[in-house]
Design a protein around this motif. Structure first.
Motif, short mmCIF file in Angstrom:
data_model
loop_
_atom_site.label_atom_id
_atom_site.label_comp_id
_atom_site.label_asym_id
_atom_site.label_seq_id
_atom_site.Cartn_x
_atom_site.Cartn_y
_atom_site.Cartn_z
N ALA A 51 -37.00 29.37 -22.69
CA ALA A 51 -36.83 28.61 -23.93
C ALA A 51 -36.62 29.57 -25.10
O ALA A 51 -37.34 30.56 -25.24
N TRP A 52 -35.63 29.30 -25.92
CA TRP A 52 -35.31 30.19 -27.04
C TRP A 52 -34.64 29.39 -28.15
O TRP A 52 -34.13 28.30 -27.93
N GLU A 53 -34.65 29.96 -29.36
CA GLU A 53 -33.91 29.39 -30.48
C GLU A 53 -33.20 30.51 -31.23
O GLU A 53 -33.74 31.61 -31.37
N ALA A 78 -27.65 34.51 -24.48
CA ALA A 78 -28.09 33.11 -24.51
C ALA A 78 -27.78 32.41 -23.19
O ALA A 78 -28.63 31.66 -22.66
N ALA A 79 -26.60 32.65 -22.66
CA ALA A 79 -26.25 32.04 -21.37
C ALA A 79 -27.19 32.52 -20.27
O ALA A 79 -27.61 31.73 -19.41
N ASP A 87 -30.62 30.82 -20.70
CA ASP A 87 -30.56 29.44 -20.22
C ASP A 87 -30.61 29.39 -18.70
O ASP A 87 -31.34 28.57 -18.11
#
Length: 454
Positions: A78-80, A69-70, A73
């Motif tokens: 873009a992600w969820e 995730a880092a 970013d």
């Protein structure tokens, strides 16, 4: 960089290029520290016009999800986050129809790709859901526990039966050896157990090709052999978290998945030993009974089917009474009533699979005649790669893998049933089917239980 690990990576790259037209996976990275560059690799291979759904559970989020995730970013992707749901008091998710449908529903909310952070369960859930929506997906592995990373199938509990469903394999697989080496030892043992089934699953594949005419692929076998070479001297070093050993295990798992894609089926990597494991899984789910990791169950199943092959190879073909065996063969209606008795509430789910593989008397006569009259040819077909149960057990023990059904926390009756009944849950011909058709499965299963239960 370690020369052995580089050689493994080179082999993977070469095979992905060679079989590009048959394999969905385009990039598979097996390296220490691979997670550091995962975001850029994924960014180069997945569409960026819509956000990505990153599927995790709590364990895989801690193991690799947070770092991924880092990186996403930092790379401006873009992600969820989506946690695979737990049901009925589960501590870890399971791949079944409901979880796949939940993932499909979530992906359908405008996501452009799926990223599975995990291994067997999460990878299967996401790749089948993404396949149904015609979306690409990738896998960031967290344990070298199974061979489905690059396979075009998902293992799903569907209508109570553990089955395999065709789907698109991950476009990218990221296997960070530093993450994988720190996985729970039981999961690492599961990966080895899954791979050591190949000698008997390949014998089953050859058996099926000769007796029922199933498709056989020399190219897929070549890939399997290259994967087997990667396992040389790996087992005793796995408990030490040796990165080179974990690379050999992971590379072999990835090649196993490639072989399935090349063959167009799971046959190169899945035979009677997998049916035994699937039976344990389905009864565990249906009746709230204990299960172990799939590959650990496969390892003990492999010892069993290797033993059955040892028994089979000692038979005198002249003693096979084809007429008597055909005369004793139950018509389907009678056999179906027996299935209902032994499978109980699982009968409806099992029956359609059993019926698809149940021979008529003429079909049975034809293949038993082949066994009897072409015995030497059949022995030659199953011989390549076939190993003794003793040699497989020794290698499993070196890695600390379970080698007895009792070590899987499976009770004696259920273990015996797994050997005797699992042939009915999948339309795939194996040594379990042939032993049953020869009228010897129950007796041989009892002998196997004496040796491999406790």
């Amino acid at each position: 960089m370690n020369a052995k690990i580089e050689s493994i990576q080179s082999t993977i790259d070469t095979l992905l290029t060679r079989f590009d037209a048959k394999v969905d996976t385009k990039v598979a990275i097996v390296q220490p520290g691979a997670l550091k560059n995962a975001a850029e690799v994924l960014r180069s291979n997945l569409p960026l016009d819509r956000p990505w759904l990153v599927a995790v559970d709590q364990n895989t989020w801690e193991a690799a999800g947070k770092d991924l995730a880092a990186g996403l970013d930092a790379a401006g992707v873009a992600w969820e986050r989506w946690d695979v749901p737990l049901v009925d008091g589960e501590t870890e998710p399971f791949c079944d129809d409901e979880r796949v449908e939940a993932c499909q529903k979530e992906l359908g909310k405008g996501f452009g790709a799926g990223v599975a952070v995990g291994s067997g369960t999460i990878n299967d859930v996401v790749k089948l859901a993404a396949h149904r929506l015609n979306l690409p997906m990738a896998c960031v592995a967290t344990a070298p526990s199974m061979n489905g990373f690059t396979s075009g199938i998902a293992a799903v509990l569907s209508e109570g039966v553990k089955t395999t469903v065709p789907c698109t394999a991950p476009k990218v697989v990221i296997a960070d050896l530093d993450v994988l080496a720190e996985a729970p030892q039981r999961m690492i043992q599961s990966g080895l157990g899954d791979l050591l089934s190949k000698p008997v699953s390949n014998a089953d594949w050859a058996l099926s090709a000769m007796l029922i005419g199933s498709v056989h692929s020399k190219e897929a076998l070549e890939v399997i052999e290259k994967g087997s070479d990667m396992l040389n001297d790996v087992a005793p070093r796995l408990p030490l978290k040796d990165r080179e050993a974990v690379a050999g295990l992971t590379g072999s798992l990835i090649l196993s998945g490639i072989a399935m894609s090349v063959a167009g089926s799971s046959s190169p990597a899945s035979g009677g030993e997998h049916l035994i494991s699937h039976y344990i899984d389905m009864t565990g789910h249906a009746f709230d009974l204990p299960c172990d990791f799939h590959g650990c169950q496969v390892g003990v199943g492999t010892l069993t089917t290797a033993f059955l092959y040892e028994k089979f190879r000692t038979l005198d073909p002249a003693g096979i009474d084809v007429d008597a065996l055909v005369a004793a063969h139950k018509p389907w209606d009678e056999f179906e009533r027996w299935l209902e008795e032994v499978f109980g509430p699982l009968f409806e789910a099992v029956s359609k699979h059993a019926k698809a593989g149940y021979p008529t008397q003429d079909e049975l006569r034809a293949r038993l005649t082949v066994v009897k009259e072409r015995w030497a040819e059949l022995m030659e077909a199953i011989k390549p790669g076939l190993r003794t149960s003793g040699s497989i057990e020794a290698e499993l023990r070196e890695a600390g893998c379970p080698v007895r059904y009792a070590e899987l926390n499976v009770d004696e009756g259920r273990a015996s049933d797994a050997i005797k009944l699992s042939k009915n849950i999948r339309n795939r011909y194996t040594i379990l089917h042939l032993a049953a058709e020869l009228g010897v499965l129950d007796g041989w299963a009892d002998e196997a239980m004496e040796r491999f239960y406790r």
